[in-house]
Each structure stands twice: as structure tokens, then as C-alpha cells.
Design a protein around this motif. Structure first.
Motif, short mmCIF file in Angstrom:
data_model
loop_
_atom_site.label_atom_id
_atom_site.label_comp_id
_atom_site.label_asym_id
_atom_site.label_seq_id
_atom_site.Cartn_x
_atom_site.Cartn_y
_atom_site.Cartn_z
N MET A 1 0.83 -1.20 0.00
CA MET A 1 0.00 0.00 0.00
C MET A 1 0.87 1.25 0.00
O MET A 1 1.90 1.29 0.67
CB MET A 1 -0.91 0.02 1.23
N LYS A 2 0.42 2.26 -0.72
CA LYS A 2 1.14 3.52 -0.78
C LYS A 2 0.44 4.60 0.06
O LYS A 2 -0.79 4.59 0.20
CB LYS A 2 1.25 4.02 -2.22
N GLY A 3 1.25 5.50 0.60
CA GLY A 3 0.70 6.62 1.35
C GLY A 3 1.74 7.70 1.50
O GLY A 3 2.88 7.56 1.04
N LEU A 4 1.34 8.80 2.12
CA LEU A 4 2.25 9.90 2.38
C LEU A 4 2.82 9.74 3.79
O LEU A 4 2.07 9.71 4.77
CB LEU A 4 1.54 11.25 2.25
N LEU A 5 4.14 9.65 3.89
CA LEU A 5 4.81 9.43 5.15
C LEU A 5 5.60 10.66 5.56
O LEU A 5 6.23 11.31 4.73
CB LEU A 5 5.77 8.23 5.04
N TYR A 6 5.56 10.94 6.86
CA TYR A 6 6.36 12.03 7.42
C TYR A 6 7.73 11.49 7.81
O TYR A 6 7.84 10.59 8.64
CB TYR A 6 5.66 12.63 8.64
N ARG A 7 8.78 12.05 7.19
CA ARG A 7 10.14 11.61 7.48
C ARG A 7 10.94 12.65 8.27
O ARG A 7 12.03 12.36 8.75
CB ARG A 7 10.86 11.31 6.16
N GLY A 8 10.43 13.86 8.36
CA GLY A 8 11.14 14.94 9.03
C GLY A 8 10.64 16.27 8.49
O GLY A 8 9.74 16.32 7.65
N ALA A 9 11.21 17.37 9.02
CA ALA A 9 10.76 18.70 8.62
C ALA A 9 10.81 18.87 7.11
O ALA A 9 11.84 18.64 6.48
CB ALA A 9 11.62 19.76 9.30
N ARG A 10 9.66 19.25 6.56
CA ARG A 10 9.49 19.47 5.11
C ARG A 10 9.93 18.25 4.29
O ARG A 10 10.47 18.39 3.20
CB ARG A 10 10.20 20.75 4.68
N ASP A 11 9.68 17.09 4.83
CA ASP A 11 10.06 15.85 4.15
C ASP A 11 8.89 14.87 4.22
O ASP A 11 8.84 13.98 5.07
CB ASP A 11 11.31 15.25 4.79
N ILE A 12 7.93 15.09 3.33
CA ILE A 12 6.81 14.17 3.15
C ILE A 12 7.08 13.37 1.89
O ILE A 12 7.39 13.93 0.83
CB ILE A 12 5.48 14.94 2.99
N VAL A 13 6.96 12.05 1.96
CA VAL A 13 7.27 11.21 0.80
C VAL A 13 6.11 10.27 0.50
O VAL A 13 5.39 9.83 1.41
CB VAL A 13 8.57 10.40 1.02
N PHE A 14 5.93 9.98 -0.78
CA PHE A 14 4.97 8.98 -1.23
C PHE A 14 5.70 7.65 -1.30
O PHE A 14 6.61 7.47 -2.12
CB PHE A 14 4.42 9.39 -2.60
N ASP A 15 5.36 6.74 -0.41
CA ASP A 15 6.14 5.51 -0.30
C ASP A 15 5.25 4.40 0.25
O ASP A 15 4.06 4.60 0.53
CB ASP A 15 7.33 5.76 0.63
N ASP A 16 5.85 3.23 0.43
CA ASP A 16 5.13 2.12 1.03
C ASP A 16 4.73 2.48 2.46
O ASP A 16 5.56 2.95 3.26
CB ASP A 16 6.00 0.87 1.05
N ALA A 17 3.46 2.28 2.77
CA ALA A 17 2.92 2.59 4.09
C ALA A 17 2.41 1.31 4.74
O ALA A 17 2.14 0.32 4.05
CB ALA A 17 1.79 3.62 3.96
N PRO A 18 2.28 1.32 6.07
CA PRO A 18 1.77 0.12 6.74
C PRO A 18 0.39 -0.28 6.22
O PRO A 18 -0.50 0.57 6.09
CB PRO A 18 1.70 0.55 8.22
N VAL A 19 0.22 -1.54 5.91
CA VAL A 19 -1.08 -2.03 5.45
C VAL A 19 -2.04 -2.02 6.64
O VAL A 19 -1.74 -2.57 7.70
CB VAL A 19 -0.95 -3.45 4.88
N PRO A 20 -3.21 -1.38 6.50
CA PRO A 20 -4.11 -1.28 7.65
C PRO A 20 -4.73 -2.62 8.01
O PRO A 20 -5.12 -3.39 7.13
CB PRO A 20 -5.19 -0.29 7.16
N GLU A 21 -4.78 -2.87 9.29
CA GLU A 21 -5.40 -4.09 9.80
C GLU A 21 -6.44 -3.71 10.84
O GLU A 21 -6.28 -2.72 11.57
CB GLU A 21 -4.34 -5.00 10.44
N PRO A 22 -7.53 -4.45 10.94
CA PRO A 22 -8.58 -4.11 11.91
C PRO A 22 -8.02 -4.05 13.33
O PRO A 22 -7.20 -4.89 13.72
CB PRO A 22 -9.59 -5.26 11.75
N GLU A 23 -8.47 -3.06 14.07
CA GLU A 23 -8.06 -2.93 15.47
C GLU A 23 -8.79 -3.97 16.32
O GLU A 23 -8.22 -4.56 17.23
CB GLU A 23 -8.37 -1.52 15.95
#
Length: 345
Positions: free
Chosen positions: A1-23
């Protein structure tokens, strides 16, 4: 799955994100069809986040399609088009069941995308805990853009207006003319304000406020100009939509004696220098807090359906989620009139 990840100040990347699983069995998995960048997301983008970690998915405004539900979910089924409340509660205490999730009595109130504990919704899919309480079907007559704005921005503006004690005939000031501020300008008139003054540093945003009917000023001249136009009486109600210390201080100066100041801008200052003497002398009412989104929907949805509120006028850009980093950069720089950014996975 792809999503926008926060890596640091002014560093948002489109990359592999955790696959959501039911809580748990009350959860739902939603395929995101549109999501928005909120002004408070810029706090994270600028490095003033709400978590000491990074690498998590950001965002808390989204709509989509239910693709999976837990066995305890009764109000939704696969295929339902839904809007996701940015505010999440436990779903079982009296406050949550009344829609007031920010007053969750189990201390379970959460928000998407502020850290790794509840991943954000600027992604292809997301997990919605307590889905029966955190989702609403997109109503007939509400567009996708309007639905995105109903997940946070418009309810927040409405919450701020209600906290400002606006009455028919009131004189109102709105400090900050980003998306929420412009929605507050429109909403103030709907609540009966006779005059609305709008304050912002950006000329283009002041122009947008004037197109809605406000009289707009740069922050540097607002106090003197409003004093002149009100014969020194100032404003009955002030809604602060920025979150900066200077904006809050200005808001208190714009309020009349016994006026009300409602602050909905996100302020992360732990040692804010509150001008107590000014508040005391004026006898001000000062309110602040975050919005319980579901509690505002019963009032706002009919107003949007009837065309009485048009929050979609604040949308300036539609971009692919894959270009999210560029969307954040543009929004942060206010480039090309960037204001409300809608991203599509």
C-alpha cells in the motif's frame, strides 16, 4: 500500500505505508477515494509535529468506500461511500454515543495521522476504529469535495462560530482566511452577523473573503481600521483561525468590552503569554478547543445540501496522491494560490 509518510521537517514522501489491519471487531477498512491536506498538517510538515517519531502516515481528512467490516459493525456494509470523522472516540461512553468524541470519558479520543498509534488517511486505504461511530454515509446531494471538507474543516469552522456567541446583528471578525477562516466568514453571515471583518496577511485570501461579503484588512492595519468603522466599539465576536501567538493577541484586541474570542487555530505554545490584564479589563469570554466532528454533522449536512454553505469554494487544487509531497510544498509556500488541496489515490 502507498501513502504519504512524514520523514522529518518538510520531508513528506509517497512511499510504502503500513497495510491497515482491523483494530478489533468494531473496525472497518476503507479504500480512500479523496483526502485533504489540513492547515494543521502543516505543523507536522514544518517539523512541529505531535509525535517524537517519524515514518508514519499523515492526514486526517478523507472519504472513501468501505471494503471490509468487523463482525460488530452494524451501520455499514462493503460498498458504502463514507466520510471519515477526523475525531475518533471510544464509541461506547455517553459522550461518544452523543457524538461528542472529544469529550470521550474513557480518555480514548484520538485523531488520525498525528503519530504511529493511528496511521493517517492520506493513503490508499485506512483502518477506521469504532466504525459505527467514526463514519457517516456520504449523503445525497453532497459532492465528494464537500464530503472531504465535512470530515474536519467545515465542522471546525462551525464549532468556532458557535463558541463565539454570534447573534443576529453581530459584528464579527475572523482572523485568518485560510480554508477554515473563509468557511467561518460564510458561516458567520448565515448565523446572522450584520458585518464580518476578515484579517489576513495574504492579499489573495483577503480578496476571497471580500467575495463572500466580508470587509478585509491586512493584520497590520486591522485594529485601527476596525476601530474607525465601529466608532471604537470593536467586535462582538472574534474567531481566530491561525494558531499563532500574534493572531491570538490581535483577536483579543479586536473584541469589544464583554465580547467573545473563539480560538480554533492550532497553537502548540506551552508557555503562551496570555494578556490577562486585557481580558480582565474588557471582561472577555475566551474559548478554545478542538472540534467533535460528528456532533456538527446534523446541522451542517442539511445546510450544505441546501447550498446555504459552500465549503468547496476553498478548494484550489486536485492532485494525485503520488504528488502529495509537491502539494504540501505548494500549500506551505502558498504558491499559485494554493489553499485547499484535495488528493486522489
Amino acid at each position: 500500500m502507498k501513502g504519504l509518510l512524514y520523514r522529518g521537517a518538510r520531508d513528506i514522501v509517497f512511499d510504502d505505508a503500513p497495510v491497515p489491519e482491523p483494530e478489533d471487531i468494531r473496525s472497518a477498512i476503507v479504500k480512500i477515494t479523496a483526502c485533504g491536506i489540513c492547515g494543521s498538517d502543516l505543523h507536522i510538515y514544518q517539523g512541529h509535529g505531535f509525535s517524537e517519531t517519524n515514518g508514519y502516515c499523515v492526514g486526517h481528512e478523507a472519504v472513501g468506500e468501505v471494503i471490509e467490516i468487523g463482525s460488530a459493525v452494524s451501520r455499514f456494509k462493503s460498498g458504502d461511500r463514507v466520510m471519515i470523522s477526523a475525531a475518533v472516540g471510544c464509541g461506547s461512553c455517553p459522550s461518544c454515543m452523543a457524538g461528542n468524541v472529544t469529550q470521550c470519558e474513557t480518555a480514548g479520543a484520538r485523531c488520525y495521522g498525528l503519530g504511529p498509534k493511528l496511521q493517517g488517511v492520506q493513503a490508499e486505504y485506512t483502518m477506521v476504529p469504532v466504525a459505527d461511530f467514526g463514519l457517516a454515509k456520504i449523503p445525497d446531494g453532497v459532492t465528494e469535495d464537500q464530503a472531504v471538507l465535512l470530515t474536519d474543516n467545515l465542522p471546525t469552522a462551525w464549532f468556532g462560530l458557535k463558541n463565539a456567541d454570534i447573534k443576529p446583528g453581530s459584528t464579527v471578525a475572523v482572523v485568518g482566511c485560510g480554508p477554515i477562516g473563509l468557511m467561518a466568514v460564510e458561516g458567520a453571515f448565515l448565523m446572522g452577523a450584520a458585518r464580518v471583518f476578515a484579517v489576513d496577511l495574504v492579499p489573495e485570501r483577503r480578496q476571497l473573503a471580500e467575495e463572500i461579503g466580508a470587509t478585509a484588512f491586512d493584520a497590520a492595519e486591522a485594529r485601527d481600521q476596525i476601530a474607525e468603522l465601529t466608532s471604537g466599539h470593536m467586535c462582538d465576536s472574534v474567531v481566530e483561525c491561525v494558531g499563532a501567538d500574534a493572531a491570538i493577541h490581535l483577536s483579543m484586541k479586536l473584541a469589544r468590552n464583554a465580547g467573545t474570542v473563539s480560538c480554533i487555530g492550532v497553537n502548540q505554545t506551552m508557555d503562551f503569554k496570555f494578556p490577562m490584564a486585557l481580558a480582565f479589563i474588557k471582561g472577555l469570554t475566551f474559548r478554545t478547543g478542538t472540534c467533535s466532528v460528528p456532533a456538527q454533522w446534523p446541522e451542517l449536512v442539511p445546510l450544505v445540501q441546501a447550498g446555504k454553505l459552500r465549503p468547496e469554494r476553498t478548494v484550489t487544487h486536485h492532485m494525485p496522491l503520488s504528488e502529495g509531497a509537491e502539494a504540501y510544498r505548494m500549500f506551505d509556500a502558498r504558491e499559485n494560490g494554493a489553499m485547499k488541496m484535495i488528493l486522489k489515490p
